[in-house]
Scaffold this motif. Sequence first.
Motif, PDB file in Angstrom:
ATOM      1  N   ASP A 257       5.811  11.107   9.112  1.00 14.73           N
ATOM      2  CA  ASP A 257       4.445  11.539   9.418  1.00 14.73           C
ATOM      3  C   ASP A 257       3.440  10.558   8.827  1.00 14.73           C
ATOM      4  OD1 ASP A 257       5.492  13.720  10.709  1.00 14.73           O
ATOM      5  OD2 ASP A 257       5.020  15.162   9.127  1.00 14.73           O
ATOM      6  N   ALA A 258       3.715  10.047   7.623  1.00 15.43           N
ATOM      7  CA  ALA A 258       2.805   9.097   6.993  1.00 15.43           C
ATOM      8  C   ALA A 258       2.682   7.830   7.822  1.00 15.43           C
ATOM      9  CB  ALA A 258       3.295   8.768   5.585  1.00 15.43           C
ATOM     10  N   ARG A 259       3.739   7.445   8.507  1.00  9.27           N
ATOM     11  CA  ARG A 259       3.742   6.200   9.286  1.00  9.27           C
ATOM     12  C   ARG A 259       2.629   6.176  10.321  1.00  9.27           C
ATOM     13  NH1 ARG A 259       8.669   3.914  13.196  1.00  9.27           N
ATOM     14  NH2 ARG A 259       7.851   1.781  13.365  1.00  9.27           N
ATOM     15  N   TYR A 260       2.277   7.331  10.880  1.00 11.91           N
ATOM     16  CA  TYR A 260       1.355   7.354  12.018  1.00 11.91           C
ATOM     17  C   TYR A 260      -0.028   7.886  11.657  1.00 11.91           C
ATOM     18  CZ  TYR A 260       5.735   6.559  14.434  1.00 11.91           C
ATOM     19  OH  TYR A 260       6.936   6.022  14.839  1.00 11.91           O
ATOM     20  N   VAL A 261      -0.334   7.996  10.380  1.00 11.81           N
ATOM     21  CA  VAL A 261      -1.685   8.391   9.969  1.00 11.81           C
ATOM     22  C   VAL A 261      -2.614   7.206  10.198  1.00 11.81           C
ATOM     23  CG1 VAL A 261      -3.136   9.109   8.048  1.00 11.81           C
ATOM     24  CG2 VAL A 261      -0.826  10.061   8.283  1.00 11.81           C
TER      25      VAL A 261
ATOM     26  N   ALA B 145      -0.791   9.557   1.798  1.00 14.05           N
ATOM     27  CA  ALA B 145       0.438  10.154   2.330  1.00 14.05           C
ATOM     28  C   ALA B 145       1.658   9.381   1.861  1.00 14.05           C
ATOM     29  CB  ALA B 145       0.374  10.192   3.854  1.00 14.05           C
ATOM     30  N   TYR B 146       1.567   8.056   1.830  1.00 13.38           N
ATOM     31  CA  TYR B 146       2.693   7.252   1.352  1.00 13.38           C
ATOM     32  C   TYR B 146       2.899   7.426  -0.152  1.00 13.38           C
ATOM     33  CZ  TYR B 146       3.859   4.683   5.630  1.00 13.38           C
ATOM     34  OH  TYR B 146       4.309   4.332   6.870  1.00 13.38           O
ATOM     35  N   GLU B 147       1.816   7.577  -0.903  1.00 11.61           N
ATOM     36  CA  GLU B 147       1.973   7.825  -2.334  1.00 11.61           C
ATOM     37  C   GLU B 147       2.713   9.140  -2.569  1.00 11.61           C
ATOM     38  OE1 GLU B 147      -1.964   7.675  -3.880  1.00 11.61           O
ATOM     39  OE2 GLU B 147      -2.052   5.472  -3.923  1.00 11.61           O
ATOM     40  N   VAL B 148       2.379  10.156  -1.793  1.00  9.78           N
ATOM     41  CA  VAL B 148       3.081  11.441  -1.891  1.00  9.78           C
ATOM     42  C   VAL B 148       4.552  11.278  -1.511  1.00  9.78           C
ATOM     43  CG1 VAL B 148       3.251  13.751  -0.884  1.00  9.78           C
ATOM     44  CG2 VAL B 148       1.015  12.836  -1.532  1.00  9.78           C
ATOM     45  N   ALA B 149       4.810  10.515  -0.448  1.00  9.62           N
ATOM     46  CA  ALA B 149       6.195  10.301  -0.014  1.00  9.62           C
ATOM     47  C   ALA B 149       6.990   9.545  -1.069  1.00  9.62           C
ATOM     48  CB  ALA B 149       6.210   9.537   1.312  1.00  9.62           C
ATOM     49  N   ASN B 150       6.393   8.525  -1.676  1.00  7.54           N
ATOM     50  CA  ASN B 150       7.106   7.780  -2.713  1.00  7.54           C
ATOM     51  C   ASN B 150       7.405   8.654  -3.922  1.00  7.54           C
ATOM     52  OD1 ASN B 150       7.629   5.092  -1.784  1.00  7.54           O
ATOM     53  ND2 ASN B 150       5.433   4.703  -1.812  1.00  7.54           N
ATOM     54  N   ALA B 151       6.482   9.533  -4.283  1.00 15.20           N
ATOM     55  CA  ALA B 151       6.744  10.465  -5.377  1.00 15.20           C
ATOM     56  C   ALA B 151       7.886  11.416  -5.016  1.00 15.20           C
ATOM     57  CB  ALA B 151       5.479  11.247  -5.717  1.00 15.20           C
ATOM     58  N   ALA B 152       7.897  11.889  -3.766  1.00 10.97           N
ATOM     59  CA  ALA B 152       8.949  12.812  -3.341  1.00 10.97           C
ATOM     60  C   ALA B 152      10.321  12.142  -3.369  1.00 10.97           C
ATOM     61  CB  ALA B 152       8.643  13.338  -1.939  1.00 10.97           C
ATOM     62  N   ILE B 153      10.371  10.869  -2.983  1.00 13.94           N
ATOM     63  CA  ILE B 153      11.633  10.131  -3.021  1.00 13.94           C
ATOM     64  C   ILE B 153      12.183  10.074  -4.439  1.00 13.94           C
ATOM     65  CG2 ILE B 153      12.680   7.834  -2.743  1.00 13.94           C
ATOM     66  CD1 ILE B 153      10.691   7.423  -0.398  1.00 13.94           C
ATOM     67  N   LEU B 154      11.331   9.751  -5.397  1.00 11.76           N
ATOM     68  CA  LEU B 154      11.799   9.609  -6.776  1.00 11.76           C
ATOM     69  C   LEU B 154      12.103  10.951  -7.415  1.00 11.76           C
ATOM     70  CD1 LEU B 154      12.374   6.938  -8.213  1.00 11.76           C
ATOM     71  CD2 LEU B 154      10.894   6.681  -6.230  1.00 11.76           C
ATOM     72  N   ASP B 155      11.479  12.033  -6.963  1.00 10.48           N
ATOM     73  CA  ASP B 155      11.856  13.365  -7.440  1.00 10.48           C
ATOM     74  C   ASP B 155      13.244  13.740  -6.919  1.00 10.48           C
ATOM     75  OD1 ASP B 155       9.483  13.697  -8.815  1.00 10.48           O
ATOM     76  OD2 ASP B 155       8.499  14.800  -7.194  1.00 10.48           O
ATOM     77  N   PHE B 156      13.482  13.432  -5.656  1.00 12.99           N
ATOM     78  CA  PHE B 156      14.792  13.738  -5.055  1.00 12.99           C
ATOM     79  C   PHE B 156      15.871  12.789  -5.552  1.00 12.99           C
ATOM     80  CE2 PHE B 156      17.713  13.346  -1.327  1.00 12.99           C
ATOM     81  CZ  PHE B 156      18.241  14.633  -1.389  1.00 12.99           C
TER      82      PHE B 156
ATOM     83  N   VAL C 111       0.847  -1.191   0.000  1.00  8.36           N
ATOM     84  CA  VAL C 111       0.000   0.000   0.000  1.00  8.36           C
ATOM     85  C   VAL C 111       0.885   1.245   0.000  1.00  8.36           C
ATOM     86  CG1 VAL C 111      -1.650   1.333   1.360  1.00  8.36           C
ATOM     87  CG2 VAL C 111      -1.913  -1.141   1.158  1.00  8.36           C
ATOM     88  N   GLY C 112       0.582   2.169  -0.905  1.00 10.47           N
ATOM     89  CA  GLY C 112       1.393   3.381  -1.015  1.00 10.47           C
ATOM     90  C   GLY C 112       2.280   3.391  -2.241  1.00 10.47           C
ATOM     91  N   TRP C 113       2.398   2.217  -2.911  1.00  4.17           N
ATOM     92  CA  TRP C 113       3.104   2.194  -4.197  1.00  4.17           C
ATOM     93  C   TRP C 113       2.403   3.166  -5.136  1.00  4.17           C
ATOM     94  CZ3 TRP C 113       1.701   0.933  -9.237  1.00  4.17           C
ATOM     95  CH2 TRP C 113       2.749   0.704 -10.137  1.00  4.17           C
ATOM     96  N   ASN C 114       3.171   3.929  -5.890  1.00 11.02           N
ATOM     97  CA  ASN C 114       2.618   5.023  -6.681  1.00 11.02           C
ATOM     98  C   ASN C 114       2.995   4.851  -8.146  1.00 11.02           C
ATOM     99  OD1 ASN C 114       1.832   7.459  -7.817  1.00 11.02           O
ATOM    100  ND2 ASN C 114       2.639   8.714  -6.146  1.00 11.02           N
ATOM    101  N   GLU C 115       2.001   4.642  -9.006  1.00 12.61           N
ATOM    102  CA  GLU C 115       2.281   4.441 -10.428  1.00 12.61           C
ATOM    103  C   GLU C 115       2.690   5.733 -11.131  1.00 12.61           C
ATOM    104  OE1 GLU C 115      -1.102   3.081 -12.567  1.00 12.61           O
ATOM    105  OE2 GLU C 115      -2.443   4.657 -11.796  1.00 12.61           O
ATOM    106  N   ASP C 116       2.530   6.875 -10.454  1.00 16.95           N
ATOM    107  CA  ASP C 116       2.789   8.158 -11.091  1.00 16.95           C
ATOM    108  C   ASP C 116       4.123   8.788 -10.685  1.00 16.95           C
ATOM    109  OD1 ASP C 116       0.335   8.149 -12.483  1.00 16.95           O
ATOM    110  OD2 ASP C 116      -0.713   8.863 -10.696  1.00 16.95           O
ATOM    111  N   VAL C 117       5.024   8.007 -10.092  1.00 16.46           N
ATOM    112  CA  VAL C 117       6.328   8.561  -9.741  1.00 16.46           C
ATOM    113  C   VAL C 117       7.164   8.803 -11.000  1.00 16.46           C
ATOM    114  CG1 VAL C 117       6.356   7.395  -7.505  1.00 16.46           C
ATOM    115  CG2 VAL C 117       7.432   6.295  -9.490  1.00 16.46           C
TER     116      VAL C 117
END
Length: 556
Positions: A493-497, A506-517, A366-372
């Motif tokens: 922060d996503a861990r405790y939602v 929140a995890y989808e956003v985090a995964n996208a941020a990782i791949l942007d960075f 859960v949180g895997w993001n196809e749009d990264v």
Amino acid sequence: MRTRWQIVAGGVVVGLALSACAASDRDPEGSTDGATGGGRDTFIFAASGDPSSLDPAFASDGESFRVARQIFEGLVGVEPGTADPAPLLAESWDVSDDGLEYTFHLKEDVTFQDGTPFDGDAVCFNFERWNNFTGVLQSESLSYYWQKVNGGFATSDVASLNGTGKYESCEAPDDATAVIHLQSPLPELVSALSLPAFAMQSPTALQEYEADAVTGDGEAPVLPEYATSHPTGTGPYTFESWSPGEEVVLTAYDGYWGEQGQVKRIVFPIISDATARRQALQAGDIDGYDLVGPADVVALEEAGFQIVNREPFNVLYLGMNQANPDLADLKVRQAIAHAINKDALVAQTLPEGTEVATNFVPPSVVGWNEDVATYDYDPDKARTLLAEAGRSNLTIDFNYPTNVSRPYMPTPEQVFTAITADLEAVGITVNPVPDPWNPEYLDKIQGGSQHGLHLLGWTGDYNDTYNFIGVFFGGASNEWGFDNPDLFSAINDARYVADVDAQREAYEVANAAILDFLPGVPLAHPVPSLAFKADVHGYPASPVQDEVYNVITLGD
């Protein structure tokens, strides 16, 4: 799973070093002497190393957990063939709306292997034991998973661990109920409880054999008699013997609450060398083994042996250490990502069925993001980015491990060679830096800053996004060499939602941020393979290795 261990005379001594999940790598070749008797009610599975501890609360390695899953059970199990949590010793559970109270409804008429009843009091005993570890028991080499999941202990000399845990208390309103109270929400709790580290153990045996009487220090703890000779759970098999460097033997527990099955005896001969394991199978000395090399798969199948694949629940990645000034430049990291032909890499070096990775988590999490951002193979774009960065003549160290085969990386040298060819094709000069896996490679990559590009990976412990990206990017580390508070906060922060849908987003956003960075390049989700004799039926292959042998049948 992260700890490397050693077995020595007089006890189990733990040498701490970080590693990825699964088997340890030992130098001496194991023996199968005495491991082939017992008829077809005996299942012989070659281990690649000794267990580190027979007390799963003090373990974090695959060989210990393989044995522990036969002896012990937790409140929560795993849905067969998946990484998803399922009822086990708890038949069901309720979670309060605020995420602070978990009520577990327990299976009745279950006993531990020493006759002690399994009930609510036993559950609370185990939780209180973990939370009240003190001294050397709080070292990461022992209570790794309690620290990582709960976050702390009741009391500690270390400020960051003192009273900071999520766990608050446990109560048993009756024999068939245990209620866990938390200080703040921990949405991954149920999934995490499927780990053998959180299996239920007999309070009677823990006390009788002084399970917490560990001596030594965090780098070399010496485990007590319980952890070497008296593990006591509720599972289908009981401990018989352990001859370090030779074998572990288990026998059926006659009082088991579930189906015992055909297999009445399990032998784990210790065979550290992959070629020796294959030869033992071919000679008929063992029934099966793990970590089959891709080059052996076809030959074994053609010879009539079975190949069983686990669903991939891992990630192989190329790390880029930003302590290296060249790799601190995002355009250089992007150029490296565009230079790699992942499809060819998978086809040439990894087992059939391996998936190309786009995230640092498998698609089933859960949180895997196809749009990264995916950084598709584009050598021309890679050259352009290098020119824009002023690094058209870049020379970079490329660290890779030798003398090892991991579930996510069965042939490191082949992966290194393929990626090197891609990088050199866009004008990057690679300086090869090979090191033996145990211990030099991991010490260099995770213990210091003197490395550049590197190959590493991870096999998930349970189905939770933080168990992947939190391990990698939950805070600053030597492996990655960067400090990005915004990224760290997004992940933590996503861990405790508490709301499931909100946490997924929140995890989808985090995964996208990782791949942007782009701290590294996720490469693949390889398929781990096991090999068996033709008359082994029903092996319960699991992506998280939740494989209990009472369901296996032997014979034509």
